[in-house]
Design a protein around this motif. Structure first.
Motif, PDB file in Angstrom:
ATOM      1  N   GLY A 156       0.785  -1.228   0.000  1.00 17.61           N
ATOM      2  CA  GLY A 156       0.000   0.000   0.000  1.00 17.61           C
ATOM      3  C   GLY A 156       0.816   1.277   0.000  1.00 17.61           C
ATOM      4  O   GLY A 156       0.248   2.374   0.022  1.00 17.61           O
ATOM      5  N   LEU A 157       2.129   1.152  -0.015  1.00 16.58           N
ATOM      6  CA  LEU A 157       2.993   2.327   0.002  1.00 16.58           C
ATOM      7  C   LEU A 157       3.637   2.542  -1.368  1.00 16.58           C
ATOM      8  O   LEU A 157       3.989   1.584  -2.047  1.00 16.58           O
ATOM      9  CB  LEU A 157       4.095   2.170   1.054  1.00 16.58           C
ATOM     10  CG  LEU A 157       3.646   2.054   2.509  1.00 16.58           C
ATOM     11  CD1 LEU A 157       4.853   1.811   3.407  1.00 16.58           C
ATOM     12  CD2 LEU A 157       2.906   3.299   2.957  1.00 16.58           C
ATOM     13  N   ARG A 158       3.787   3.803  -1.738  1.00 13.81           N
ATOM     14  CA  ARG A 158       4.438   4.163  -2.995  1.00 13.81           C
ATOM     15  C   ARG A 158       5.399   5.313  -2.742  1.00 13.81           C
ATOM     16  O   ARG A 158       5.132   6.191  -1.930  1.00 13.81           O
ATOM     17  CB  ARG A 158       3.399   4.570  -4.054  1.00 13.81           C
ATOM     18  CG  ARG A 158       2.495   3.437  -4.500  1.00 13.81           C
ATOM     19  CD  ARG A 158       1.434   3.915  -5.490  1.00 13.81           C
ATOM     20  NE  ARG A 158       2.042   4.484  -6.687  1.00 13.81           N
ATOM     21  CZ  ARG A 158       1.969   5.762  -7.038  1.00 13.81           C
ATOM     22  NH1 ARG A 158       1.333   6.632  -6.257  1.00 13.81           N
ATOM     23  NH2 ARG A 158       2.522   6.187  -8.153  1.00 13.81           N
ATOM     24  N   LEU A 159       6.513   5.296  -3.466  1.00 13.67           N
ATOM     25  CA  LEU A 159       7.506   6.359  -3.355  1.00 13.67           C
ATOM     26  C   LEU A 159       7.232   7.402  -4.432  1.00 13.67           C
ATOM     27  O   LEU A 159       7.865   7.419  -5.480  1.00 13.67           O
ATOM     28  CB  LEU A 159       8.918   5.767  -3.489  1.00 13.67           C
ATOM     29  CG  LEU A 159       9.317   4.777  -2.389  1.00 13.67           C
ATOM     30  CD1 LEU A 159      10.627   4.084  -2.725  1.00 13.67           C
ATOM     31  CD2 LEU A 159       9.419   5.491  -1.039  1.00 13.67           C
ATOM     32  N   GLN A 211      10.707   1.793  -6.848  1.00 14.39           N
ATOM     33  CA  GLN A 211       9.918   0.746  -6.210  1.00 14.39           C
ATOM     34  C   GLN A 211      10.633   0.230  -4.963  1.00 14.39           C
ATOM     35  O   GLN A 211      11.866   0.108  -4.944  1.00 14.39           O
ATOM     36  CB  GLN A 211       9.674  -0.405  -7.189  1.00 14.39           C
ATOM     37  CG  GLN A 211       9.118   0.028  -8.535  1.00 14.39           C
ATOM     38  CD  GLN A 211       7.856   0.861  -8.421  1.00 14.39           C
ATOM     39  OE1 GLN A 211       6.928   0.500  -7.687  1.00 14.39           O
ATOM     40  NE2 GLN A 211       7.806   1.980  -9.146  1.00 14.39           N
ATOM     41  N   PHE A 212       9.873  -0.104  -3.937  1.00 18.86           N
ATOM     42  CA  PHE A 212      10.474  -0.568  -2.685  1.00 18.86           C
ATOM     43  C   PHE A 212      11.334  -1.816  -2.879  1.00 18.86           C
ATOM     44  O   PHE A 212      12.349  -1.989  -2.198  1.00 18.86           O
ATOM     45  CB  PHE A 212       9.381  -0.861  -1.648  1.00 18.86           C
ATOM     46  CG  PHE A 212       8.926   0.357  -0.901  1.00 18.86           C
ATOM     47  CD1 PHE A 212       9.669   0.869   0.144  1.00 18.86           C
ATOM     48  CD2 PHE A 212       7.745   0.996  -1.253  1.00 18.86           C
ATOM     49  CE1 PHE A 212       9.252   1.998   0.847  1.00 18.86           C
ATOM     50  CE2 PHE A 212       7.317   2.121  -0.565  1.00 18.86           C
ATOM     51  CZ  PHE A 212       8.072   2.623   0.487  1.00 18.86           C
ATOM     52  N   LEU A 249      10.135   5.595   7.186  1.00 16.20           N
ATOM     53  CA  LEU A 249      10.146   7.011   6.832  1.00 16.20           C
ATOM     54  C   LEU A 249       8.923   7.386   6.000  1.00 16.20           C
ATOM     55  O   LEU A 249       8.315   8.446   6.204  1.00 16.20           O
ATOM     56  CB  LEU A 249      11.428   7.324   6.064  1.00 16.20           C
ATOM     57  CG  LEU A 249      11.734   8.793   5.763  1.00 16.20           C
ATOM     58  CD1 LEU A 249      11.726   9.623   7.033  1.00 16.20           C
ATOM     59  CD2 LEU A 249      13.088   8.903   5.058  1.00 16.20           C
ATOM     60  N   LYS A 250       8.539   6.496   5.091  1.00 14.68           N
ATOM     61  CA  LYS A 250       7.352   6.751   4.271  1.00 14.68           C
ATOM     62  C   LYS A 250       6.093   6.767   5.129  1.00 14.68           C
ATOM     63  O   LYS A 250       5.194   7.608   4.935  1.00 14.68           O
ATOM     64  CB  LYS A 250       7.251   5.688   3.179  1.00 14.68           C
ATOM     65  CG  LYS A 250       6.021   5.809   2.281  1.00 14.68           C
ATOM     66  CD  LYS A 250       5.971   7.142   1.561  1.00 14.68           C
ATOM     67  CE  LYS A 250       4.781   7.195   0.613  1.00 14.68           C
ATOM     68  NZ  LYS A 250       4.594   8.554   0.045  1.00 14.68           N
TER      69      LYS A 250
END
Length: 343
Positions: free
Chosen positions: A161-164, A269-270, A283-284
């Motif tokens: 669910g996380l994106r940079l 991408q992670f 951090l995100k």
């Protein structure tokens, strides 16, 4: 080399000695000319000088290394994969007086100092050393194994669910989330949140990472760290340029931060981050969960476009309502005044 025969406690380090240190510690690489020209070694040699001055207190009685050549000799042992025990025994043979009460301390002090100068990692076997920095206690085996054990820990946190996104930059940490960015000269502290999660340490020494071709650092660590810096300091980003202009001098930042390589979408991408994955996730999450406490931070916070427009439309409507309400009040007051003073 004659230039390396100089004492470690002589400050500042002259140009010839600096050049010799760079050439002997990390032989010339195949970096493109434009990147070689953009390297800024001033931050590294400030670090070098601080480490030497701190280690050589009390005339260096607690550290056996006295010259830059002594440091280079120890680095050769690191590169050759020698265990700490062997390096220590070889160093012991050079002692002028054997059996001193602090023999282990001066031998360990020299080895740890050389490791810190070579890798910019806070290596210290002495557990009595007090420091806010993350410390790697290298007591046995070779240095590469110690570094691999620290930096090569498996991922624990999920990035589901996380994106940079492009907004995930060092400048926006401060402008939007109120997370202060502080430079660190300890690679082991890179991307570490501190002080109740309102400060993040960032290893900003791009020049050191680009030049460092050591086989002691885990494979890919330097390149991935540069990738995170490209993420946090994107080339061509206006806010990043302003942030760097504001902090470059006061914090002594590496000027090469302004020339980080641009990232492709696939690089953001992670799963592309093996060493710094979990710290990026933390951090995100901190960045996403933050809410701007000031009006200026609300202005910069465009992570949610709909929310940003809704907020500022509401602010404009409120200002216009107050303005027209004030105008009507003044107009009404003037009409009343004229009614009583018609003549």
């Amino acid at each position: 080399m004659k230039a390396l025969k100089g004492a470690l406690n002589i400050s500042p380090i002259d140009f010839k000695t600096r050049h010799a240190i760079k050439e002997k510690f990390w032989p010339p690489t195949t970096l493109p000319t434009y990147q070689q020209d953009s390297l800024d070694w001033e931050p590294y040699f400030r670090y070098y000088d601080r480490q030497c001055q701190a280690a050589l207190v009390d005339r260096g009685r607690f550290v056996m290394a006295k010259t830059h050549q002594d440091i280079l000799d120890l680095i050769h042992g690191f590169d050759n994969g020698l265990p700490r025990e062997s390096i220590k025994e070889s160093l012991k043979l050079k002692l002028s007086t054997r059996g001193r009460s602090n023999e282990d301390e001066i031998l360990d002090g020299a080895i740890d100092l050389a490791a810190r100068l070579y890798l910019m990692v806070n290596v210290a076997v002495d557990t009595r050393m007090i420091s806010v920095q993350t410390r790697l206690q290298w007591a046995t085996g070779d240095l590469k194994q110690c570094l691999q054990a620290h930096f090569g820990e498996p991922h624990v946190l999920s990035d589901s669910g996380l994106r940079l996104e492009p907004t995930f930059t060092a400048a926006n940490f401060e402008y939007i989330a109120g997370i202060r960015v502080v430079p660190t000269d300890n690679l082991a502290d890179h991307l570490r949140l501190m002080d109740r999660d309102d400060t993040v340490a960032v290893f900003c020494n791009v020049s050191f990472l680009r030049r460092n071709c050591s086989t002691v650092l885990p494979d890919g660590l330097a390149a991935e760290t540069l990738q995170t810096l490209s993420l946090l300091f994107p080339l061509g980003d206006v806010q990043t340029r302003r942030w760097l202009e504001k902090h470059a001098t006061s914090q002594g930042l590496d000027t090469a931060l302004s020339f980080c390589n641009p990232l492709k979408l696939t690089d953001r991408q992670f799963e592309e981050f093996a060493f710094w994955h979990d710290r990026l996730v933390i951090l995100k999450q901190a960045f996403n969960q933050s809410r701007p406490p000031t009006i200026s931070q609300w202005w910069y916070d465009r992570r949610n476009g709909v929310q940003w427009y809704t907020f500022w439309v509401a602010i404009v409507v409120l200002i216009l309502t107050i303005f027209f309400g004030l105008v009507q009040s003044i107009e009404g007051a003037l009409q009343v005044y004229k009614a009583f003073h018609s003549t």
